[in-house]
Design an enzyme around this catalytic site. Sequence first.
Site, PDB file in Angstrom:
ATOM      1  N   THR A  94       1.013 -10.822   7.707  1.00 18.84           N
ATOM      2  CA  THR A  94       0.326 -10.795   8.999  1.00 18.84           C
ATOM      3  C   THR A  94      -0.966 -11.579   8.830  1.00 18.84           C
ATOM      4  OG1 THR A  94       1.179  -8.589   9.451  1.00 18.84           O
ATOM      5  CG2 THR A  94      -0.695  -9.320  10.772  1.00 18.84           C
ATOM      6  N   LYS A 169       3.098 -10.378  17.125  1.00 16.86           N
ATOM      7  CA  LYS A 169       2.719  -9.256  16.263  1.00 16.86           C
ATOM      8  C   LYS A 169       1.363  -8.669  16.665  1.00 16.86           C
ATOM      9  CE  LYS A 169       1.942  -6.885  12.366  1.00 16.86           C
ATOM     10  NZ  LYS A 169       2.666  -5.752  11.889  1.00 16.86           N
TER      11      LYS A 169
HETATM   12  P1  NAD Z   1      -0.293  -5.281  -0.756  1.00 17.21           P
HETATM   13  O1  NAD Z   1      -1.740  -5.459  -1.017  1.00 17.21           O
HETATM   14  O2  NAD Z   1       0.388  -4.033  -1.225  1.00 17.21           O
HETATM   15  O3  NAD Z   1       0.543  -6.528  -1.360  1.00 17.21           O
HETATM   16  C1  NAD Z   1       0.067  -7.849  -1.404  1.00 17.21           C
HETATM   17  C2  NAD Z   1       0.470  -8.425  -2.760  1.00 17.21           C
HETATM   18  O4  NAD Z   1       0.069  -9.803  -2.796  1.00 17.21           O
HETATM   19  C3  NAD Z   1      -0.200  -7.729  -3.946  1.00 17.21           C
HETATM   20  O5  NAD Z   1       0.786  -7.300  -4.866  1.00 17.21           O
HETATM   21  C4  NAD Z   1      -1.106  -8.808  -4.542  1.00 17.21           C
HETATM   22  O6  NAD Z   1      -1.239  -8.721  -5.950  1.00 17.21           O
HETATM   23  C5  NAD Z   1      -0.374 -10.070  -4.119  1.00 17.21           C
HETATM   24  N1  NAD Z   1      -1.211 -11.265  -4.113  1.00 17.21           N
HETATM   25  C6  NAD Z   1      -2.471 -11.421  -3.628  1.00 17.21           C
HETATM   26  N2  NAD Z   1      -2.882 -12.698  -3.807  1.00 17.21           N
HETATM   27  C7  NAD Z   1      -1.855 -13.359  -4.405  1.00 17.21           C
HETATM   28  C8  NAD Z   1      -1.664 -14.700  -4.818  1.00 17.21           C
HETATM   29  N3  NAD Z   1      -2.619 -15.621  -4.679  1.00 17.21           N
HETATM   30  N4  NAD Z   1      -0.489 -15.014  -5.385  1.00 17.21           N
HETATM   31  C9  NAD Z   1       0.500 -14.091  -5.560  1.00 17.21           C
HETATM   32  N5  NAD Z   1       0.374 -12.799  -5.177  1.00 17.21           N
HETATM   33  C10 NAD Z   1      -0.789 -12.454  -4.606  1.00 17.21           C
HETATM   34  O7  NAD Z   1      -0.102  -5.468   0.824  1.00 17.21           O
HETATM   35  P2  NAD Z   1       1.163  -5.031   1.727  1.00 17.21           P
HETATM   36  O8  NAD Z   1       0.924  -3.688   2.292  1.00 17.21           O
HETATM   37  O9  NAD Z   1       2.409  -5.329   0.971  1.00 17.21           O
HETATM   38  O10 NAD Z   1       0.995  -6.071   2.933  1.00 17.21           O
HETATM   39  C11 NAD Z   1       1.404  -7.428   2.836  1.00 17.21           C
HETATM   40  C12 NAD Z   1       1.332  -8.045   4.211  1.00 17.21           C
HETATM   41  O11 NAD Z   1       2.172  -7.317   5.101  1.00 17.21           O
HETATM   42  C13 NAD Z   1      -0.059  -8.021   4.833  1.00 17.21           C
HETATM   43  O12 NAD Z   1      -0.280  -9.243   5.494  1.00 17.21           O
HETATM   44  C14 NAD Z   1      -0.003  -6.838   5.792  1.00 17.21           C
HETATM   45  O13 NAD Z   1      -0.894  -6.969   6.872  1.00 17.21           O
HETATM   46  C15 NAD Z   1       1.446  -6.914   6.243  1.00 17.21           C
HETATM   47  N6  NAD Z   1       2.010  -5.645   6.735  1.00 17.21           N
HETATM   48  C16 NAD Z   1       1.841  -4.501   6.025  1.00 17.21           C
HETATM   49  C17 NAD Z   1       2.401  -3.319   6.508  1.00 17.21           C
HETATM   50  C18 NAD Z   1       2.237  -2.022   5.739  1.00 17.21           C
HETATM   51  O14 NAD Z   1       2.584  -0.961   6.292  1.00 17.21           O
HETATM   52  N7  NAD Z   1       1.784  -2.044   4.496  1.00 17.21           N
HETATM   53  C19 NAD Z   1       3.131  -3.313   7.704  1.00 17.21           C
HETATM   54  C20 NAD Z   1       3.315  -4.512   8.397  1.00 17.21           C
HETATM   55  C21 NAD Z   1       2.749  -5.685   7.892  1.00 17.21           C
END
Ligand code: NAD
Length: 291
Positions: A94, A169
Amino acid sequence: MSSIAFIGLGNMGGGMAANLVKAGHDVRAFDLNAEALDHAKDNGCKTFMAARDAVEGAHAVVSMLPNGAIVKAVYTADVIGHAPRTAILLDCSTIDVATAREVETLAQDAGYGMVDAPVSGGIAAANAGTLTFMVGGTDEAFARAEPILSAMGKAVIHAGGAGAGQAAKICNNMLLGIHMIGTCEAFTMAEKLGLDPQTFYDISSVSSGQNWSMTSYCPVPGVGPQSPADNGYQGGFAAGLMLKDLRLAMEAASTAGATTPLGQHAKDLYEAFAAQHGGMDFSGIITTLQD
Ligand code: NAD
């Protein structure tokens, strides 16, 4: 079977990558976090120590990253020019509409097909493969992305051109933030007026106040289907993530010249709530109205 690079294996990406493995794909995983990589390995992914190694020879690249700045950095440094030009690129994070459009333009100029494909549904839906994807991109890019997204979700909807998935979204989540707060206010006021919460639910859930925050995700414990309210407002969709989406929505509203006074107010209320309880489920905002 195709070879799919997956970048960002956190709460959401971890389950999504595992579902691609289950669908028979060869998944080439990269994350900066060693624990996330180990978990991906346990789920059958092949792991890499650099994004540009993971994308080598891939038919598709999927990313699930925290924000627009990171998405842009990863695509410009390690994906564009490193993945084969024939690869389809899918960013499921997102992020802001402007960055989504910018990265898609950069990818297209370099000869790639790309879509923005943010999701509705949380960690449980990511693990279960029941996410809803809202997709922005050309008809051709959508047609190539659709079978990959279908392996991770229950619905894949083409919203329009580049950035349209992100636009859908944030409009959806702005509405969610607003009706969650409205639902919390209605239940709190009903109780202060002497109504039993279950009785109010029985009436409003079949009347014109009915909405998703009430009937699928009720913020009052013991009322409606099981929800984070029944678990001390733990799990579910964190208030900090709702705030992130409301900030993106207000940024987009300002750029587009849209008038969104309730969206702005919802953002202000979640800003105050998340400052204290960023990890609590977003329905926990009801606790700020109860005293
Ligand atoms: P999270 O923080 O658990 O996961 C993100 C991952 O990206 C982490 O493991 C981190 O180490 C990795 N990362 C960061 N920088 C990086 C890079 N340069 N290279 C490689 N890996 C890298 O977050 P999440 O909850 O999985 O959310 C991910 C996306 O999904 C976000 O944009 C969030 O807004 C969206 N989202 C989340 C939810 C939810 O309920 N968690 C729901 C809908 C959408």
